[in-house]
Enzyme design. Structure first.
Site, PDB file in Angstrom:
ATOM      1  N   ASP A 265      28.764 -11.609  29.852  1.00 24.39           N
ATOM      2  CA  ASP A 265      28.047 -11.508  28.483  1.00 24.39           C
ATOM      3  C   ASP A 265      28.969 -12.514  27.810  1.00 24.39           C
ATOM      4  O   ASP A 265      30.069 -13.141  28.197  1.00 24.39           O
ATOM      5  CB  ASP A 265      28.607 -10.174  27.954  1.00 24.39           C
ATOM      6  CG  ASP A 265      27.484  -9.824  26.706  1.00 24.39           C
ATOM      7  OD1 ASP A 265      27.028 -10.703  26.183  1.00 24.39           O
ATOM      8  OD2 ASP A 265      27.486  -8.846  26.542  1.00 24.39           O
ATOM      9  N   GLU A 468      21.277  -1.504  11.518  1.00 25.63           N
ATOM     10  CA  GLU A 468      21.849  -0.950  12.913  1.00 25.63           C
ATOM     11  C   GLU A 468      21.590  -1.733  13.659  1.00 25.63           C
ATOM     12  O   GLU A 468      20.468  -2.413  13.775  1.00 25.63           O
ATOM     13  CB  GLU A 468      21.053   0.447  13.269  1.00 25.63           C
ATOM     14  CG  GLU A 468      19.556   0.279  13.148  1.00 25.63           C
ATOM     15  CD  GLU A 468      18.855   1.298  13.922  1.00 25.63           C
ATOM     16  OE1 GLU A 468      19.560   2.508  14.325  1.00 25.63           O
ATOM     17  OE2 GLU A 468      17.581   1.588  13.994  1.00 25.63           O
TER      18      GLU A 468
END
Length: 720
Positions: A265, A468
């Protein structure tokens, strides 16, 4: 005659010389490992190190262009201009239709190849125009607070594995010589929040929860041939995921026999130094990552520090060759070093991007994702003949953001709910639109008077990806992307209260990527549709459901809890008390729930006789499903297993599902098969999978708490 013979000999020699001039690594007829070895032998050490970052440098002397490995395709080719925008992943999970998900991913990979062909032909080798996609996200949506849960296929490992496998197959294609694109399973592993502290977080879980819940879908994708796996930011039981010998060597490479490449990542190796603080040496972190099995760094840490790591004796040139060889295998499978004319995908171009077929597919996927949560007195579907005037309002009614979600592309054809309703209603209906409210003001509203003068109000409220989502991207979220509560915006609830005072029918469309408190709006709504983040055709799909063009059959891929107080601490990765598999308390809506405009009746087609003798056996269940209502519709038949009463067994567990189209009055036979291996559980004492003897129950129904049929069977001790 002699001259002619000499000429032939020279021509033959010349053709042989030309053949010899083609490097082995560019010869598609040579074995892959021979090609990889040839390319490694041609590179200097400096060049090798320069290729281990996502921004891989060009090697002009070998005619190898630069390549940017970073690309996204969560629900359409993302961040790269024109592309079809499909429903967000959580919405695709709600379709309970893995065949449809594979079809969607096939369309995405077609557009991806076309865009790659066009951009490389123009000499562009830039981010988001490559063929290596860091999708799908198969982390388990274990807690509704997690902002990135919308990117997943929900809380259930089996559903996640099925949907993720379908997506990988669609992305990677079925050509025996070349990958269409390369998919990546992310984020490996136990990466399900909290977002605010994800760069330093240490997820803890025992082997049983890891194997049965968090690693299950990753194993399914590896078995399906996923080309890449992305290691996560967090630590797992104290080991950083991107230097974890447990994850990357013991499990992924040795046990699962994964043959693809591992990518970090973005910035994950930097985190080991800066946030986990397990070393203050970047060369050490770089060496640890490469030796653990990382092939590609989504940052420049490897490129900047591997030379020093070599000088310090922290790793060898052979370690670097091993890492780079994994990347070359992927590039060769994609056809990077072959003649483009030899690639079946080489001719895809602009005519393959955002096609009418793909647009229709986006609409179909959105239609199938819609979950009907309430339909008081069968208000829906709306008979357009009864409604001459419609008021459409709400903060999300005319907004693009709740349509496209995060990690999205752009199509130039984003249809909002207000637009979709207007087009569906036609010119003979007076449709009005007003924003109605924002996300904060609980006292001032627009459109209320007009709603009172209209025959019906349709309010579009809820969340958007800036409230969100991922840390940093959800910039209006109060908790680093995560939610602090299940509540819908207070301003939206206040708007509905004002609407209810007008004594007109109110339909509420909720956009969200997660569990939200629907109970707070139930008193003010006659019907409620959960639309998720439905993609570019979401407005049309909502209208199709509202006016009965399709009957809703979306199902919840996660439990809608009544309160966060019902859940364990957010930071805990212990599965006890989480998800429908381990939580048996009161809920708003159970896993797999979704209403229809019609009714279905279940009966056994043939009462199953189950007498398994070995792990190679399968259990097949055959049921009749009859549409006894007045509408043609899809039914999602779900099969759950209840296990023997042994400690830490799930309460029940989805093990098969099928979405079936059934005309009104018609009956279909639905067959569901479960390999016996799917019933194995992890034995903590023996450290392996085990089929436990005892009594099992098969449950068949429309959702996890609506079981229509049951049958029991016994696993004997000698079944192995």
């Amino acid at each position: 005659m002699l001259y002619l013979r000499l000429l032939i000999v020279l021509l033959m020699l010349g053709s042989g010389l030309c053949a010899q001039q083609v490097p082995v690594f560019r010869n598609a007829h040579e074995p892959q490992e021979k090609r990889v070895a040839d390319l490694l032998n041609r590179l200097t050490l400096e060049e090798k190190i320069s290729l281990l970052g996502y921004k891989s440098n060009a090697i002009p002397r070998l005619n190898i262009p630069a390549y940017n490995w970073w690309n996204e395709a969560l629900h359409g080719v993302a961040r790269a201009g024109l592309a079809t925008v499909f429903p967000q992943a959580i919405g695709m999970a709600a379709t309970f239709n893995d065949s449809l998900v594979q079809e969607v991913a096939t369309a995405i990979s077609t557009e991806a190849r076309a865009k790659y062909n066009l951009s490389t032909a123009a000499g562009r080798h830039i981010q988001y125009m490559g063929l290596t996609f860091w999708s799908p996200n198969v982390n388990i949506f274990r807690d509704p607070r997690w902002g990135r849960g919308q990117e997943t296929y929900g809380e259930d490992p089996f559903l996640t594995g099925a949907m993720g496998t379908a997506f990988v197959k669609g992305l990677q294609g079925n050509d025996p010589r070349h990958l269409k694109t390369a998919a990546a399973a992310k984020h490996f592993a136990l990466h399900s929040g909290p977002e605010a502290g994800r760069h330093a977080f240490n997820a803890r879980a025992d082997e049983k929860d890891m194997r049965e819940t968090y690693l299950y879908a990753f194993k399914k994708l590896v078995d399906a041939g996923v080309e890449s796996v992305m290691c996560a930011y967090n630590r797992l039981n104290d080991e950083p995921c991107c230097t974890s010998n447990t994850l990357l060597q013991k499990i992924l490479r040795n046990e699962w026999q994964f043959k693809g490449h591992v990518v970090t990542d973005c910035g994950a190796i930097d985190d080991i130094v800066n946030f986990h603080k397990l070393t203050d040496s970047k060369p050490q972190a770089a060496a640890d990552a490469v030796k653990a099995g990382v092939n590609l760094d989504c940052s420049n840490l490897l490129q900047n520090n591997l030379a020093d790591a070599l000088k310090q004796g922290l790793l060898t040139v052979k370690d670097i060759d091993t890492a780079l060889a994994g990347l070359f295998r992927t590039q060769m499978r994609l056809g990077f070093f072959d003649n483009p004319a030899q690639n079946v995908y080489g001719k895809l171009g602009a005519e393959s991007v955002h096609t009418p077929q793909h647009i229709q597919l986006a609409r179909k996927a959105a239609q199938q994702s819609m979950v009907l949560l309430k339909n008081d007195k069968n208000l829906l579907p709306l008979d357009i003949k009864k409604y001459g005037s419609i008021m459409v309002l709400g903060a999300n009614a005319g907004a693009m953001d709740p349509m496209v979600a995060n990690y999205h592309g752009m199509s130039g054809n984003i249809v909002t709910v207000a637009e979709g309703i207007t087009q569906a209603a036609g010119p003979a209906v007076a449709v009005q639109y007003d924003q109605g409210s924002d996300f904060t003001d609980t006292t001032r509203f627009g459109g209320i008077w007009a709603a009172g003068e209209s025959d019906i109000a349709i309010a579009v409220i809820g969340l958007t990806p800036v409230y969100e989502g991922e840390e940093g991207d959800a910039f209006l979220a109060a908790n680093g992307g995560d939610k602090l509560s299940l509540e819908l915006p207070a301003a939206h609830i206040a708007l509905l209260k004002e609407l209810r005072k007008k004594n007109k029918p109110v339909v509420v469309v909720v956009t969200a990527g997660s569990n939200v408190n629907i109970k707070a709006i139930e008193p003010y709504a006659d019907a409620i549709i959960l639309a998720w983040y439905p993609g570019e055709q979401g407005g049309h799909a909502v209208a199709d459901v509202l006016f009965g063009t399709v009957s809703p059959a979306g199902r919840l891929p996660l439990t809608f809890y009544e309160s966060l107080n019902d859940l364990p601490d957010y930071a805990s990765y212990n599965m006890q008390g989480r998800t429908y598999r381990y939580y048996n308390g009161k809920v708003q809506y159970p896993f797999g729930f979704g209403l229809s405009y019609t009714r279905f009746q279940y009966s056994w087609n043939q009462q199953p006789v189950i007498n398994p003798r070995s792990l190679k056996d399968s259990i097949t269940v055959s049921v009749k499903v009859k549409n006894t209502g007045n509408y043609n519709a899809d039914e999602v038949t779900q099969l759950y297993i209840q296990y023997p009463g042994i400690e830490r067994m799930p309460l029940q567990e989805l093990k098969a599902f099928r979405r079936t189209q059934i005309a009104k009055g018609d009956e279909k036979i639905v067959r569901l098969t479960i390999p016996l291996t799917e019933l194995q559980k992890w034995d903590m004492k023996e450290g392996k999978w085990k089929l436990y003897p005892g009594d099992y129950t098969i449950q068949v129904g429309s959702h996890s708490r609506d079981i229509q049929l049951e049958t029991k069977f016994t696993i004997k001790k000698n079944v192995k």
